[in-house]
Design an enzyme around this catalytic site. Sequence first.
Site, PDB file in Angstrom:
ATOM      1  N   ASN A 149       0.870  -1.169   0.000  1.00  0.00           N
ATOM      2  CA  ASN A 149       0.000   0.000   0.000  1.00  0.00           C
ATOM      3  C   ASN A 149       0.912   1.225   0.000  1.00  0.00           C
ATOM      4  O   ASN A 149       1.439   1.632   1.032  1.00  0.00           O
ATOM      5  CB  ASN A 149      -0.881  -0.045   1.252  1.00  0.00           C
ATOM      6  CG  ASN A 149      -1.848   1.114   1.323  1.00  0.00           C
ATOM      7  OD1 ASN A 149      -1.784   2.040   0.514  1.00  0.00           O
ATOM      8  ND2 ASN A 149      -2.737   1.070   2.296  1.00  0.00           N
ATOM      9  N   ARG A 162      -2.537  -1.947  -3.561  1.00  0.00           N
ATOM     10  CA  ARG A 162      -3.729  -1.117  -3.366  1.00  0.00           C
ATOM     11  C   ARG A 162      -3.602   0.069  -4.318  1.00  0.00           C
ATOM     12  O   ARG A 162      -2.616   0.806  -4.277  1.00  0.00           O
ATOM     13  CB  ARG A 162      -3.785  -0.608  -1.933  1.00  0.00           C
ATOM     14  CG  ARG A 162      -4.951   0.310  -1.715  1.00  0.00           C
ATOM     15  CD  ARG A 162      -4.897   0.995  -0.386  1.00  0.00           C
ATOM     16  NE  ARG A 162      -6.009   1.931  -0.297  1.00  0.00           N
ATOM     17  CZ  ARG A 162      -5.995   3.010   0.459  1.00  0.00           C
ATOM     18  NH1 ARG A 162      -4.957   3.298   1.201  1.00  0.00           N
ATOM     19  NH2 ARG A 162      -7.036   3.804   0.484  1.00  0.00           N
ATOM     20  N   HIS A 219     -12.392   3.917  -0.300  1.00  0.00           N
ATOM     21  CA  HIS A 219     -12.383   2.993   0.851  1.00  0.00           C
ATOM     22  C   HIS A 219     -13.158   1.707   0.538  1.00  0.00           C
ATOM     23  O   HIS A 219     -13.690   1.055   1.443  1.00  0.00           O
ATOM     24  CB  HIS A 219     -13.033   3.622   2.106  1.00  0.00           C
ATOM     25  CG  HIS A 219     -12.236   4.736   2.732  1.00  0.00           C
ATOM     26  ND1 HIS A 219     -12.835   5.826   3.304  1.00  0.00           N
ATOM     27  CD2 HIS A 219     -10.906   4.921   2.881  1.00  0.00           C
ATOM     28  CE1 HIS A 219     -11.902   6.638   3.775  1.00  0.00           C
ATOM     29  NE2 HIS A 219     -10.719   6.107   3.523  1.00  0.00           N
ATOM     30  N   LEU A 245     -14.402   5.376   9.751  1.00  0.00           N
ATOM     31  CA  LEU A 245     -13.924   6.627  10.362  1.00  0.00           C
ATOM     32  C   LEU A 245     -12.464   6.459  10.748  1.00  0.00           C
ATOM     33  O   LEU A 245     -12.138   5.850  11.782  1.00  0.00           O
ATOM     34  CB  LEU A 245     -14.750   6.957  11.615  1.00  0.00           C
ATOM     35  CG  LEU A 245     -16.271   7.083  11.439  1.00  0.00           C
ATOM     36  CD1 LEU A 245     -16.953   7.309  12.783  1.00  0.00           C
ATOM     37  CD2 LEU A 245     -16.626   8.204  10.474  1.00  0.00           C
ATOM     38  N   ASN A 290      -8.354   8.354   9.397  1.00  0.00           N
ATOM     39  CA  ASN A 290      -7.870   9.675   8.960  1.00  0.00           C
ATOM     40  C   ASN A 290      -8.758  10.200   7.847  1.00  0.00           C
ATOM     41  O   ASN A 290      -9.126  11.363   7.821  1.00  0.00           O
ATOM     42  CB  ASN A 290      -6.427   9.568   8.469  1.00  0.00           C
ATOM     43  CG  ASN A 290      -5.483   9.512   9.642  1.00  0.00           C
ATOM     44  OD1 ASN A 290      -5.679  10.202  10.635  1.00  0.00           O
ATOM     45  ND2 ASN A 290      -4.469   8.679   9.538  1.00  0.00           N
ATOM     46  N   GLY A 291      -9.091   9.314   6.905  1.00  0.00           N
ATOM     47  CA  GLY A 291     -10.126   9.600   5.917  1.00  0.00           C
ATOM     48  C   GLY A 291     -11.420   8.993   6.436  1.00  0.00           C
ATOM     49  O   GLY A 291     -11.385   7.978   7.130  1.00  0.00           O
ATOM     50  N   ARG A 328      -9.558  17.004   6.052  1.00  0.00           N
ATOM     51  CA  ARG A 328     -10.386  17.350   4.884  1.00  0.00           C
ATOM     52  C   ARG A 328     -11.775  17.808   5.324  1.00  0.00           C
ATOM     53  O   ARG A 328     -12.347  17.238   6.247  1.00  0.00           O
ATOM     54  CB  ARG A 328     -10.522  16.131   3.952  1.00  0.00           C
ATOM     55  CG  ARG A 328      -9.271  15.832   3.157  1.00  0.00           C
ATOM     56  CD  ARG A 328      -9.351  14.479   2.473  1.00  0.00           C
ATOM     57  NE  ARG A 328      -8.690  13.444   3.251  1.00  0.00           N
ATOM     58  CZ  ARG A 328      -8.671  12.147   2.928  1.00  0.00           C
ATOM     59  NH1 ARG A 328      -9.296  11.721   1.863  1.00  0.00           N
ATOM     60  NH2 ARG A 328      -8.027  11.284   3.682  1.00  0.00           N
ATOM     61  N   LEU A 337      -8.120  12.315  16.825  1.00  0.00           N
ATOM     62  CA  LEU A 337      -9.336  12.384  17.632  1.00  0.00           C
ATOM     63  C   LEU A 337      -9.081  12.174  19.125  1.00  0.00           C
ATOM     64  O   LEU A 337      -9.811  12.683  19.970  1.00  0.00           O
ATOM     65  CB  LEU A 337     -10.373  11.374  17.127  1.00  0.00           C
ATOM     66  CG  LEU A 337     -11.780  11.766  17.544  1.00  0.00           C
ATOM     67  CD1 LEU A 337     -12.358  12.797  16.611  1.00  0.00           C
ATOM     68  CD2 LEU A 337     -12.695  10.576  17.620  1.00  0.00           C
ATOM     69  N   ILE A 368     -11.092   5.460  14.261  1.00  0.00           N
ATOM     70  CA  ILE A 368     -12.058   6.140  15.137  1.00  0.00           C
ATOM     71  C   ILE A 368     -13.283   5.251  15.367  1.00  0.00           C
ATOM     72  O   ILE A 368     -13.727   5.059  16.503  1.00  0.00           O
ATOM     73  CB  ILE A 368     -12.484   7.490  14.507  1.00  0.00           C
ATOM     74  CG1 ILE A 368     -11.275   8.429  14.423  1.00  0.00           C
ATOM     75  CG2 ILE A 368     -13.637   8.125  15.272  1.00  0.00           C
ATOM     76  CD1 ILE A 368     -11.494   9.669  13.574  1.00  0.00           C
ATOM     77  N   ASN A 375     -12.437   2.487  17.794  1.00  0.00           N
ATOM     78  CA  ASN A 375     -11.898   2.817  19.120  1.00  0.00           C
ATOM     79  C   ASN A 375     -12.613   3.913  19.891  1.00  0.00           C
ATOM     80  O   ASN A 375     -12.466   3.997  21.107  1.00  0.00           O
ATOM     81  CB  ASN A 375     -10.425   3.237  18.981  1.00  0.00           C
ATOM     82  CG  ASN A 375      -9.569   2.086  18.488  1.00  0.00           C
ATOM     83  OD1 ASN A 375      -9.511   1.045  19.117  1.00  0.00           O
ATOM     84  ND2 ASN A 375      -8.933   2.272  17.345  1.00  0.00           N
ATOM     85  N   GLU A 426      -7.949  -4.270   5.499  1.00  0.00           N
ATOM     86  CA  GLU A 426      -7.842  -4.067   4.053  1.00  0.00           C
ATOM     87  C   GLU A 426      -6.806  -4.993   3.434  1.00  0.00           C
ATOM     88  O   GLU A 426      -6.975  -5.469   2.315  1.00  0.00           O
ATOM     89  CB  GLU A 426      -7.516  -2.592   3.768  1.00  0.00           C
ATOM     90  CG  GLU A 426      -8.701  -1.700   4.113  1.00  0.00           C
ATOM     91  CD  GLU A 426      -8.379  -0.219   4.114  1.00  0.00           C
ATOM     92  OE1 GLU A 426      -8.619   0.436   3.111  1.00  0.00           O
ATOM     93  OE2 GLU A 426      -7.895   0.277   5.141  1.00  0.00           O
TER      94      GLU A 426
HETATM   95  P1  AMP Z   1      -6.904   4.977  10.593  1.00  0.00           P
HETATM   96  O1  AMP Z   1      -6.772   5.934   9.436  1.00  0.00           O
HETATM   97  O2  AMP Z   1      -7.978   3.972  10.421  1.00  0.00           O
HETATM   98  O3  AMP Z   1      -5.583   4.373  10.994  1.00  0.00           O
HETATM   99  O4  AMP Z   1      -7.358   5.876  11.842  1.00  0.00           O
HETATM  100  C1  AMP Z   1      -6.493   6.803  12.443  1.00  0.00           C
HETATM  101  C2  AMP Z   1      -7.241   7.689  13.407  1.00  0.00           C
HETATM  102  O5  AMP Z   1      -7.982   6.909  14.377  1.00  0.00           O
HETATM  103  C3  AMP Z   1      -6.320   8.540  14.259  1.00  0.00           C
HETATM  104  O6  AMP Z   1      -5.995   9.740  13.640  1.00  0.00           O
HETATM  105  C4  AMP Z   1      -7.146   8.795  15.505  1.00  0.00           C
HETATM  106  O7  AMP Z   1      -7.852   9.992  15.307  1.00  0.00           O
HETATM  107  C5  AMP Z   1      -8.150   7.685  15.557  1.00  0.00           C
HETATM  108  N1  AMP Z   1      -8.001   6.837  16.747  1.00  0.00           N
HETATM  109  C6  AMP Z   1      -7.168   5.780  16.913  1.00  0.00           C
HETATM  110  N2  AMP Z   1      -7.306   5.268  18.156  1.00  0.00           N
HETATM  111  C7  AMP Z   1      -8.250   6.014  18.794  1.00  0.00           C
HETATM  112  C8  AMP Z   1      -8.845   5.996  20.095  1.00  0.00           C
HETATM  113  N3  AMP Z   1      -8.503   5.088  21.015  1.00  0.00           N
HETATM  114  N4  AMP Z   1      -9.782   6.919  20.368  1.00  0.00           N
HETATM  115  C9  AMP Z   1     -10.146   7.830  19.454  1.00  0.00           C
HETATM  116  N5  AMP Z   1      -9.632   7.902  18.220  1.00  0.00           N
HETATM  117  C10 AMP Z   1      -8.694   7.013  17.876  1.00  0.00           C
END
Ligand code: AMP
Length: 394
Positions: A7, A90, A179, A206, A208-209, A238, A280, A328, A331, A381
């Site tokens: 990726n 990817r 996605h 949910l 980063n994107g 974004r 977040l 997000i 978690n 993914e």
């Molecule tokens: P991803 O792009 O799926 O890797 O998601 C990354 C985002 O998930 C990070 O920028 C965080 O904002 C969010 N994230 C990861 N762990 C947590 C958590 N325990 N609580 C809230 N947000 C989280």
Amino acid sequence: MNILIINSGSSSIKYQLLEMPTAQVICAGMIERIGSTESISTFKSQEYKIEKIYEITNHKEGLERITALLLDSEKGVIESTEDIDAIGHRVVHGGSAFTETTLIDNEVKNKIKMFSPLAPLHNPANLVGIEMAEKLFKSAKQIAVFDTAFHGTVPEKAKKYAIPTELYNEKGIQAYGFHGTSHKYVSEKATEYLGNNYAKLISIHLGNGCSITAIKNGVSIDHSMGFAPSNGLIMGTRSGDIDHSIIFYMVNTLGYSLDEVNEILNKKSGMLGLTGFNDLRDIESEASKGNTNCVLALKMNAYRIKKYIGAYTAAMNGLDAIIFTAGIGENSSLMRQLVCKEMDYFNLHLDNAKNELRSSTIREINTKDSEVKILVIPTNEELEIAKQVFNLLN
Ligand code: AMP
């Protein structure tokens, strides 16, 4: 069969080596901050965990480093590059040309290049990854898995913009959706868990994107991202949905250049623009201390998701389950709670205690009397790409 998943992002390369069909992860890793003097390389196998900082100037060097790690006589996982049977790449934008996983040849590469202006941050990096992998792993089959492919089923009434028809017919301006690998993976997991009777699903990715997909009888029928991965939900940096007049106002009246507006909308907006933070976890922590910008940004984020749930429920004439996934979605119990609050009209009720539980597998977090199921499903993914590569070759 050993399948290496690559990726390749604008400044990073994520990789994972899987044995299929057992889905055993042999190793996984990432090179971040390519182009800096302090690029970070992480590698994890069953026996070793390695983290190193190098100067990696470009993707070519990055992939060479990864190959050297895989082949390392002490800590590596393969003896020869010929031990890799296939490489799954990817690729973010497959335009309208690719709705299936595809064996890569020169024509496919040319088309990926052709779609680069539609995903300027992603497709060129994906292509470099492919070209390097072809050189380093000469005997492996190279296969492209497109983020847009899952949304090839979205009907015209949903994917066409109300602009002159020739722009759709001749210039390919339409909503493509992204996605797709993640939405496909989690919706199939949901169907495995709930059964085929639960045919109207909304998948909420949910990370980063961020994006949201309406899935009816297993196929995507509408999706929040559009022509590029910028429409829809509020994301880390974004803006998601905005009135396009704002762009003209910023350029014509406020004096911004188009490049500056692009930079603001893609890299300085979203949760970062609203709060000064893009992660977040930081925003939730600040909100709990009373930071009013952070409190409002969380409410805005959840409100946008609720609006899409409403729209997609109408589009499907009903709703059986919603799925939360990615960083997000998996978690943040707070974000799930904000989204699911006051959804009685939809007969959607969150069990607050279950919402707080953590698990690395699928979990159901609705109350017993909730007609709509609420699921948290960890996305994968890499596994989805490996499955598609394996199915194509077998
Ligand atoms: P991803 O792009 O799926 O890797 O998601 C990354 C985002 O998930 C990070 O920028 C965080 O904002 C969010 N994230 C990861 N762990 C947590 C958590 N325990 N609580 C809230 N947000 C989280």
